[in-house]
Design an enzyme around this catalytic site. Structure first.
Site, PDB file in Angstrom:
ATOM      1  N   ASP A   1       0.872  -1.158   0.000  1.00 58.56           N
ATOM      2  CA  ASP A   1       0.000   0.000   0.000  1.00 58.56           C
ATOM      3  C   ASP A   1       0.924   1.227   0.000  1.00 58.56           C
ATOM      4  OD1 ASP A   1      -3.136   0.716   1.715  1.00 58.56           O
ATOM      5  OD2 ASP A   1      -2.103   1.714   0.070  1.00 58.56           O
ATOM      6  N   TRP A   2       0.372   2.338  -0.334  1.00 63.15           N
ATOM      7  CA  TRP A   2       1.194   3.551  -0.511  1.00 63.15           C
ATOM      8  C   TRP A   2       1.664   4.042   0.854  1.00 63.15           C
ATOM      9  CZ3 TRP A   2      -0.165   1.397  -4.589  1.00 63.15           C
ATOM     10  CH2 TRP A   2       0.110   1.879  -5.859  1.00 63.15           C
TER      11      TRP A   2
END
Ligand code: GLC
Length: 743
Positions: free
Chosen positions: A264-265
């Site tokens: 995920d970012w």
């Protein structure tokens, strides 16, 4: 050793045949994908291998230019293709060609209980993604709905693992049929948003395997997703984006996942853990994953130069590196390196039709006293529409799923159009969120209204007295602490004093229809004072068209709730056991959230505690009526080794208009060595019937439908004993019960 011999044998054979044709194997689409992977891998330098592991911009990663392998583009989100931001900033790129169609939120897709809608959704989204040059869409999300406060529940498929599993598969298959990779998220146990970067989820193995993993497992093993996104939270004290247990042991070893694990970012925190614990592609490091982040050299990413240095120093061989690169090359050969991918298209009428069809199939009619609905448009009824959600755009906001739409039809406009301007008046009723901007995209609406709550209610009630029917359109919205990523809701009640508005409108004596726009359940203490209730999800570009069609009876609602509408928050396991949001550790860096309820989530908990919900999982009314009769079971006794049987039931449309019913099958294991829920959804089928039409629906029961996860044996077990198959049209309306025995 054996595997590498096989790989090299393939490569040699393929190379030989390709050589004859003067085309490198990796470029020869007639070659098996594994041969192409091996050939490309053998040609790549260390720098080229490192480069494909990590982002080069906010949403793209490097290809291998020297070999003619293009860069790889990702984008959000599950409901539509997010507008482009600048290369290395969250600011909008200000394109004039990236306005999209917003499809309904995935809770609506789940509420349709219709896998055909999933397929239609995935293909439509894939066509928009192709036109926009996106090779991977960061979705769908399949985290289980554990608390009605969950900020991102609107992006997911509800509280039941079987429903989520059945509905997510066709969406992924449709999307990937366009040559666009899905990236099913957020793996795993990322079930609430508050403190999402710091939550350490503690859960027993039975709940992990029976509740929280099944939809991911179906995405991998049934849909064949090409990518999986790790969650921000921690499990067994490891960050989920590089987690030995979830990624190496379960996803890649047990489930044989051959695709790519994407962070995920901002979910990556350590180089060596990323190397050894299953991460393949690193994105968004040093960002909050939404709209802020350091502009930093991508070469500093954990899997960039720091990784290269560890290889050059000899601390690591290229063993893990080659596994990551193989997976990434496989993803390239499934997407960017294919020449047969259709170009796709944006904002076509076909996509607007798809968005409307999915919306109409997912809205849920929860209450309809005295057949208040539908309202005959030709009857000239005086309609008062009240509520901010009748005029507020919902496609902007909510976090990374926020969109820039070509258009969004609002409820009030569509109701005016459908019933005639002269018959429709409007009052605000309350003021909620007057903002209209997310990450640089603005709605352009000015929703300011300086009147007091008292004045707003009085004005609405005055008009209500002169109306034949009031349609209150309220609920939640996509602002912080509502249905929005990054935080959870702070209350279970409707916000902004909407309950008072509804009660005041009801007190005027004019029948009130409440349309709740949300991706979460809300408290409905006013429901006995209103005539009708519609659960209208975030429906995207066709919101108004869909709700107007339902209100006018142009369509017959057929949605069923994908999660329970509790009476109160204390009826929810997570809150009854006081486990949410968790307990901070002394250093205040990690918050331990223990899922003490185990497998008893949603209706499983309500059955265990004999608690009645306001509206039950699987519940939804229609403008017609149906009967379910003559249920039969194919066998009274089956062998545990291979228990195949089926249940059939005759469904009849006993009303005066066409409609659809969802036949649901729940299984009870009457005798089990370990505790099991009173019943569990294990089959469903939606049937569309003309008035008077009957159909025999058959639902299969297999070993999976009877088994539970035995954490002592670390295996799924189908235990001999008595079982009951219950059939009905809601979890609290099962009218046919068929016993059988597993020998
Ligand atoms: C966000 C979300 C994830 C999204 C990603 C890129 O923080 O958690 O769902 O795809 O970052 O925007």
């Amino acid at each position: 050793m054996k595997k590498s011999i096989i790989f090299s044998a393939i490569a040699v054979l393929a190379f030989a045949s390709a050589y004859a044709r003067q085309l490198p194997v990796y470029l020869d689409e007639s070659q098996p994908i594994e041969a192409r992977v091996e050939d490309a891998l053998s040609r790549m330098t260390l720098d080229e291998k490192i480069a494909v592991l990590h982002a080069q911009s906010k949403f793209s990663s490097r290809g291998v230019p020297r070999l003619g392998i293009p860069d790889f583009w990702t984008d959000d989100g599950p409901h539509g293709i997010r507008p482009d931001v600048l290369w290395d900033e969250w600011e909008q790129a200000g394109q004039s060609n990236d306005s999209c169609v917003a499809f309904p939120a995935l809770t609506c897709l789940a509420a349709s209980w219709n896998p055909d809608m999933g397929q239609l959704y995935g293909v439509s989204l894939g066509e928009e993604a192709r036109y926009r040059g996106k090779d991977m869409i960061l979705g769908p999300g399949v985290n289980i709905y554990r608390t009605p406060l969950g900020g991102r529940n609107f992006e997911y498929f509800g509280e039941d693992p079987y429903l989520a599993s059945q509905m997510v598969v066709p969406y992924i298959q449709g999307l990937q049929s366009c040559g666009v990779s899905a990236c099913v998220k957020h793996f795993a146990l990322n079930n609430d948003e508050e403190y999402r970067f710091q939550v350490h989820t503690i859960v027993d193995d039975r709940a992990l395997y029976e509740i929280y993993l099944p939809a991911f497992k179906a995405a991998v093993q049934k849909a064949g997703t090409w990518a999986v996104m790790g969650g921000y939270n921690l499990y067994k004290n490891q960050h989920n984006c590089h987690n030995q247990y979830l990624l190496n042991d379960i996803l890649k070893r047990d489930w044989q996942f051959d695709g790519v694990v994407v962070s995920d970012w901002g979910g990556t925190h350590d180089t060596e853990q990323s190397i050894t614990n299953g991460l393949d592609m690193e994105f968004g490091t040093w960002t909050d994953g939404l709209k802020t982040g350091a502009s930093n050299a991508y070469e500093n990413y954990y899997l960039a130069q720091p990784y290269k240095r560890l290889i050059v120093s000899g601390k690591y061989t290229d063993k893990e590196l080659n596994d990551k690169v193989r997976r990434i090359l496989r993803l390239f050969f499934r997407t960017t390196m294919r020449t047969d991918r259709a170009r796709g298209f944006m904002c076509s009428e076909a996509h607007y039709d798809a968005a409307l069809k999915i919306a109409c199939d997912g809205m849920v009619l929860l209450q309809n006293n005295n057949a208040t609905l539908p309202i005959d448009p030709s009857a000239g009824k005086r309609i008062l529409v009240v509520g901010e959600n009748a005029i507020k755009m919902m496609t902007v906001g909510g976090g990374s799923s926020s969109l820039k739409v070509q258009r969004e039809v609002l409820p009030l406009d569509a109701i005016r159009k459908r019933f005639g301007d002269a018959n429709v008046t409007y009052e605000r009723g309350y003021v909620g969120d007057t903002t209209g901007e997310y990450n640089g995209v603005t709605t352009g609406q000015d929703l300011r209204d300086n009147r007091s709550a008292k004045q707003l209610i009085a004005a609405a009630c005055d008009k209500a007295r002169a109306a034949d029917v009031v349609i209150f359109i309220g609920g939640l919205n996509k602002s912080d602490y509502q249905d929005c990523e990054g935080h959870d809701r702070k209350q279970y009640d409707l916000p902004y004093g909407q309950g008072d508005v509804i009660e005041a409108l009801a007190a005027t004596g004019t029948p009130v229809v409440v349309v709740n726009v949300s991706g979460n359940a809300v408290a409905t203490p006013w429901r006995s004072h209103v005539a009708a209730i519609v659960q209208q999800w975030f429906l995207g570009s066709q919101t108004g068209t869909a709700i107007a069609a339902l209100l006018a009876g142009d369509i017959n609602p057929s949605g069923k709730l994908p999660f329970s509408f509790y009476e109160r928050l204390e009826d929810v396991a997570a809150h009854a056991l006081n486990t949410y949001p968790g307990t901070w550790r002394p250093d205040h860096k990690i918050i331990d959230e223990e899922y003490k309820e185990g497998i008893f989530v949603g209706y499983r908990w309500l059955d265990l505690k004999n608690i009645k919900p306001a509206f039950a999982f699987g519940y939804g009314l229609s403008y017609t009526t149906f009967s379910l009769k003559d249920a039969k079971i194919s066998a009274k006794q089956v062998a545990a080794s291979d228990p195949h049987l089926s249940v059939s039931v005759t469904v009849t449309n006993t009303g005066k208009r066409a409609g659809a019913e969802v036949v649901q099958l729940y299984i009870t294991d009457q005798q089990s060595s370990l505790p099991r829920p009173a019943k569990e959804l294990k089959g469903f089928k939606k049937v569309y019937l003309q008035p008077g039409e009957s159909r025999v629906v058959t639902l299969d029961i297999d070993k999976d439908a009877l088994s539970y996860y035995d954490d002592k044996q670390a295996a799924w077990v189908c235990e001999p004993g008595k079982f009951t198959a219950h059939v009905g049209n809601a979890s609290n309306n099962l009218t046919q019960h068929l016993d059988f025995t597993v020998k």
